[in-house]
Structure formats: C-alpha cells, structure tokens
Design a protein around this motif. Structure first.
Motif, short mmCIF file in Angstrom:
data_model
loop_
_atom_site.label_atom_id
_atom_site.label_comp_id
_atom_site.label_asym_id
_atom_site.label_seq_id
_atom_site.Cartn_x
_atom_site.Cartn_y
_atom_site.Cartn_z
N GLY A 12 0.83 -1.21 0.00
CA GLY A 12 0.00 0.00 0.00
C GLY A 12 0.86 1.26 0.00
N PHE A 13 0.20 2.38 0.18
CA PHE A 13 0.88 3.69 0.11
C PHE A 13 1.96 3.80 1.19
CE2 PHE A 13 0.25 8.28 1.66
CZ PHE A 13 1.24 8.79 0.83
N ILE A 14 1.55 3.81 2.45
CA ILE A 14 2.51 3.99 3.54
C ILE A 14 3.40 2.75 3.65
CG2 ILE A 14 2.64 4.06 6.07
CD1 ILE A 14 0.43 6.15 6.03
N GLY A 15 2.80 1.56 3.52
CA GLY A 15 3.56 0.31 3.67
C GLY A 15 4.70 0.21 2.66
N TYR A 32 3.28 -8.24 3.44
CA TYR A 32 2.16 -9.19 3.56
C TYR A 32 0.89 -8.41 3.21
CZ TYR A 32 -0.74 -12.80 5.79
OH TYR A 32 -1.67 -13.79 6.06
N ASP A 33 0.31 -8.72 2.06
CA ASP A 33 -0.76 -7.85 1.55
C ASP A 33 -1.72 -8.68 0.70
OD1 ASP A 33 -2.16 -5.71 0.01
OD2 ASP A 33 -0.59 -4.42 0.83
N ASN A 34 -3.02 -8.41 0.85
CA ASN A 34 -3.99 -9.13 -0.01
C ASN A 34 -4.30 -8.36 -1.29
OD1 ASN A 34 -5.64 -7.06 0.80
ND2 ASN A 34 -7.29 -8.34 1.58
N PHE A 36 -5.77 -5.60 -1.84
CA PHE A 36 -7.12 -5.03 -1.92
C PHE A 36 -7.04 -3.62 -2.53
CE2 PHE A 36 -10.77 -2.83 0.17
CZ PHE A 36 -11.78 -3.55 -0.43
N THR A 37 -6.20 -2.78 -1.95
CA THR A 37 -5.93 -1.48 -2.59
C THR A 37 -4.45 -1.36 -2.97
OG1 THR A 37 -5.59 -0.50 -0.41
CG2 THR A 37 -7.76 -0.17 -1.42
N GLY A 38 -3.62 -2.18 -2.38
CA GLY A 38 -2.18 -2.11 -2.67
C GLY A 38 -1.88 -2.74 -4.02
N GLY A 55 -1.19 -12.39 1.15
CA GLY A 55 -1.84 -12.97 2.32
C GLY A 55 -2.82 -11.99 2.94
N ASP A 56 -3.73 -12.54 3.72
CA ASP A 56 -4.77 -11.73 4.35
C ASP A 56 -4.55 -11.73 5.86
OD1 ASP A 56 -7.37 -10.80 5.30
OD2 ASP A 56 -8.05 -11.16 3.23
N ILE A 57 -4.69 -10.56 6.49
CA ILE A 57 -4.51 -10.54 7.95
C ILE A 57 -5.67 -11.25 8.66
CG2 ILE A 57 -2.97 -8.55 8.16
CD1 ILE A 57 -5.46 -6.82 8.78
N PRO A 145 -17.29 4.90 11.17
CA PRO A 145 -16.74 3.54 11.34
C PRO A 145 -15.22 3.46 11.21
CG PRO A 145 -18.77 3.43 10.11
CD PRO A 145 -18.48 4.90 10.30
N TYR A 146 -14.65 4.11 10.19
CA TYR A 146 -13.19 4.02 10.04
C TYR A 146 -12.49 4.50 11.32
CZ TYR A 146 -8.46 5.44 8.73
OH TYR A 146 -7.10 5.61 8.71
N ALA A 147 -12.93 5.65 11.80
CA ALA A 147 -12.29 6.24 12.98
C ALA A 147 -12.52 5.38 14.23
CB ALA A 147 -12.83 7.65 13.19
N THR A 149 -12.92 2.17 14.30
CA THR A 149 -12.06 0.97 14.23
C THR A 149 -10.60 1.31 14.52
OG1 THR A 149 -11.63 1.15 11.83
CG2 THR A 149 -13.57 -0.13 12.52
N LYS A 150 -10.17 2.52 14.13
CA LYS A 150 -8.78 2.89 14.42
C LYS A 150 -8.58 3.03 15.93
CE LYS A 150 -5.95 3.38 11.84
NZ LYS A 150 -5.10 2.28 11.28
N MET A 151 -9.59 3.59 16.61
CA MET A 151 -9.49 3.68 18.06
C MET A 151 -9.50 2.28 18.68
SD MET A 151 -12.02 5.37 20.88
CE MET A 151 -13.16 4.00 20.84
N TRP A 175 -3.09 13.61 7.87
CA TRP A 175 -3.38 13.25 6.48
C TRP A 175 -2.06 13.19 5.73
CZ3 TRP A 175 -8.63 14.34 4.10
CH2 TRP A 175 -9.62 14.29 5.10
N VAL A 176 -1.62 11.98 5.43
CA VAL A 176 -0.32 11.81 4.79
C VAL A 176 -0.51 11.92 3.27
CG1 VAL A 176 1.69 10.31 4.58
CG2 VAL A 176 0.31 10.24 6.67
N TYR A 177 0.38 12.67 2.63
CA TYR A 177 0.27 12.85 1.18
C TYR A 177 1.63 12.65 0.54
CZ TYR A 177 2.31 17.47 1.96
OH TYR A 177 3.15 18.48 2.32
N PRO A 182 -3.32 6.21 -2.97
CA PRO A 182 -4.26 5.56 -3.89
C PRO A 182 -5.62 6.22 -3.97
CG PRO A 182 -4.12 4.31 -1.83
CD PRO A 182 -3.18 5.48 -1.70
N ARG A 183 -5.93 7.11 -3.04
CA ARG A 183 -7.28 7.67 -2.98
C ARG A 183 -7.29 9.12 -3.44
NH1 ARG A 183 -6.05 4.69 1.24
NH2 ARG A 183 -5.01 6.41 2.28
N PRO A 184 -8.45 9.59 -3.97
CA PRO A 184 -8.54 11.03 -4.24
C PRO A 184 -8.43 11.77 -2.92
CG PRO A 184 -10.49 9.85 -5.06
CD PRO A 184 -9.70 8.88 -4.25
N ARG A 185 -7.68 12.82 -2.89
CA ARG A 185 -7.52 13.60 -1.67
C ARG A 185 -7.00 14.96 -2.10
NH1 ARG A 185 -4.38 11.22 3.49
NH2 ARG A 185 -6.33 10.11 3.76
N ALA A 186 -7.30 16.00 -1.31
CA ALA A 186 -7.06 17.36 -1.79
C ALA A 186 -5.68 17.61 -2.40
CB ALA A 186 -7.34 18.35 -0.67
#
Ligand SMILES: NC(=O)c1ccc[n+]([C@@H]2O[C@H](COP(=O)([O-])OP(=O)(O)OC[C@H]3O[C@@H](n4cnc5c(N)ncnc54)[C@H](O)[C@@H]3O)[C@@H](O)[C@H]2O)c1
Length: 317
Positions: A12-15, A32-34, A36-38, A55-57, A145-147, A149-151, A175-177, A182-186
């Motif tokens: 993925g991006f950061i990985g 180790y990546d499935n 999905f977006t990576g 692989g999948d976590i 939900p995303y937030a 789950t991160k907590m 917000w890392v840029y 992979p995603r639209p972001r400002a």
C-alpha cells in the motif's frame, strides 16, 4: 543479513514507502498484503529485496506460518480498510479488517514472539478537535466507522501490551500525502488536475484546518519510533505539527503550478454527504521531537513542491 520486518499492507501507500526505507538501511522486508488497494508496482524499485506475500490478515494461521518461515523479528502494521466514505457504507467489513485483522496481527506477534509491533494510528480517532494543537492525550471520540475501528485497534494494542507485555508502539498521524497515494484527496487531486491544466473545485473545506504530513516526514518519524528503545510513551504523533485550511492549500498549489484555478467552497470539509464536517487542527509533535528526535522537514508548501517535482519526474502530465 539485516533484520527481517514484516509489513502488513506492505504493497500500500505507507507500507511500500516504509518497505523502501527499511531496505535502504539494509533490512529484509516481507510485504504481507492481499492487494485489496495495494499493488506490486508500488514495490517495483526494490522488488529484489522485498518479498511480497499475497496474504490476508484475517487468515491467522497463514500469517503465523509466514512469520515463522521468514523469521520475522518485527512487524509494522499498516493493513487496513482506510477510506472514510466507504467505511460508512461498509461498517461491518471495516470493523472485520481493521479490528479483527489487528487482533490477528497482535495474536501472531504474541505466539511467534516478535520484538516489536508498530501500528499506524489516525487522528480521525479524535473526532472533532477539542483543542488545537491536539496532543496524544486528546480525548478519543471517533464518530464514523473508520475512525471507530482505528481507536478500537489501538485499544487492543494497549491490551496486548498490558496483559502480555507485547512491545507495541503506535504512530498516530494526520493526512499523509505524497507519491503513491491511492485515494482522491485534496493535495493529490489539486496537483494532478493542475499539472494537466485542469481547474479543481471542492464543494467545501475553505474553513477546515487540517494537519497534512508529507510522506518522507512520516517515514522518518515512523522509523525513529520503530527503533526507540524502551520509550517512555507508546503513542507518538508523527505529523507536520501545523494546520492549514484547504483554501490556503489551494493558494499554495496555484503558486506552484500557475494557471489552473482552484476553488474551495465555504465551511468545514464534508467527506460524506451524510456526515457533517468536523473541525480539526494541528497535531502536537513535541513528544516525538523530544523523545525520538523527530524533525519534520516539509511545511505544507515545501511538501507540495516536492510532491509536484516527483510527479513531474515520473512523467505525470
Ligand atoms: N494515508 C493516510 O493519510 C493515513 C493517515 C492516518 C493513518 N493511516 C493509516 O495508515 C495505514 C496505511 O494506510 P495507507 O494510506 O497506506 O492505505 P493503503 O490503502 O494504501 O494501504 C493499506 C494496505 O492494506 C492492504 N490490505 C487491506 N486489507 C487487507 C487484509 N485484509 N489483509 C492484508 N492486507 C490488506 C491493502 O491492499 C493496502 O495495500 C492504515 O492503517 C491507515 O489507517 C493512513
């Protein structure tokens, strides 16, 4: 031979940026990546030094087998369903991957007996900022939900640290840029449109203050946290430490790539039609500065310049 680090979400991006940085300092990386977006192309520059394992976590036994066969010494956990909007549409899937998947990573680390697990947390876990800048002790009050789950992932990491003594460190970021997002972001959308000579219109965000971290700074801080011996704290902000509105960001991009107009509508940034925007702000990085020696090099303008240069050098137009 260098240390063996398993990076969940390593394609993925950061990985993938972390994978490159670890290889450069002589380490061995298992990504180790499935996928999905990576994607494997993110690892193309160091494909001979990084072993990509599909692989999948959620597959605990395969994760354990991989860690044992690759003699993994430390884990960096970046695999997640990251998007804010889709997490509202798919809360159960988001919880499954981000919470159950994280528990699997912790469980595998405990069973195999790895040295350290480092997770990438998100300022989204704070919800609306109650003060600006927010330090690491800011109340966690996530609302989507995303937030949430991160907590929850962080809470399980605290639990494994407390109960089993697992050596867990969390780098909470903003917000890392930068190249590979992979995603639209400002910043990405503004810069890519402007390089193509196209205008950009954002419906909202002119009054939204957000901390944006250039990827190189994040990697610098994350590696410092990964290596910190017996840190006094377990959670560190790795961010720029400064907040800007999207209107200010638009003005910067217009200066860097003159011509195309960038328009930002008023108010807070609405990331979803169904959820109100939340005021954010800067992340206080003094803990990482004093305990880890973290020194971010890119203020937002400098990061946008660097991002533009990298895109141009890769022939983006
Ligand atoms: N990018 C940011 O601005 C930002 C900010 C704060 C926190 N984070 C956190 O950083 C981490 C990485 O984010 P990113 O921006 O690199 O996202 P990303 O989507 O580029 O990376 C996530 C990776 O995880 C993989 N993945 C997803 N589900 C998986 C599964 N079940 N098993 C194995 N691999 C799986 C994806 O294929 C992808 O390669 C996430 O934990 C995210 O919450 C990112």
């Amino acid at each position: 031979m260098g240390e063996s680090v398993l990076i969940t979400g390593g394609a993925g991006f950061i990985g993938s940026h972390l994978a490159g940085a670890i290889v450069q300092r002589g380490g061995r990386v298992v990504a180790y990546d499935n996928l999905f977006t990576g994607c494997p192309e993110n690892l193309i520059d160091f494909k001979d030094q990084v072993k990509l394992v599909h692989g999948d976590i959620l597959d605990l036994s395969f994760l354990i087998r991989t860690m044992m066969s690759e003699r993994v010494e430390r884990i960096i956990h970046t695999a997640a369903l990251v998007s804010y909007g889709p997490s509202i549409e798919k809360p159960a899937l988001t919880a499954k991957i981000n919470i159950e998947g994280t528990i699997n990573v912790l469980e595998a680390a405990r069973i195999v007996g790895v040295g350290r697990v480092m997770d990438v947390g998100s300022e989204q876990a704070y919800g609306e900022f109650q003060h600006d800048p927010a330090d690491e002790d800011h109340p966690l009050s996530p609302t989507v939900p995303y937030a949430i789950t991160k907590m929850a992932a962080e809470k399980f990491e605290e639990f494994y640290h407390r109960l089993f003594g697992l050596d867990v460190v969390i780098v909470r970021t903003s917000w890392v840029y930068g190249p590979g997002l992979p995603r639209p972001r400002a910043p990405k959308t503004m810069i890519e449109n402007s390089l193509k000579g196209l205008p950009t219109t954002m419906e909202s965000g002119a009054d939204q203050r957000t901390d944006h971290t250039y990827i190189d700074d994040f990697i610098q801080g994350a590696l410092l946290a990964l290596d910190a011996k017996n840190p006094e704290n377990r959670v560190f902000h790795i961010a720029s430490g400064k907040a800007y509105t999207y209107e200010e960001m638009a003005g910067m991009v217009e200066r860097i790539i003159p011509g195309p107009k960038i328009t930002v509508g008023p108010g807070l940034l609405r990331q979803s039609a169904t959820v109100e925007g939340q005021q954010k702000g800067a992340l206080d990085i003094r803990r990482a500065q004093s305990q880890l020696g973290y020194r971010p090099r890119y203020d937002l303008y400098d990061g946008l310049v660097k991002y533009t240069q990298v895109l141009k050098s890769k022939g983006f137009s």
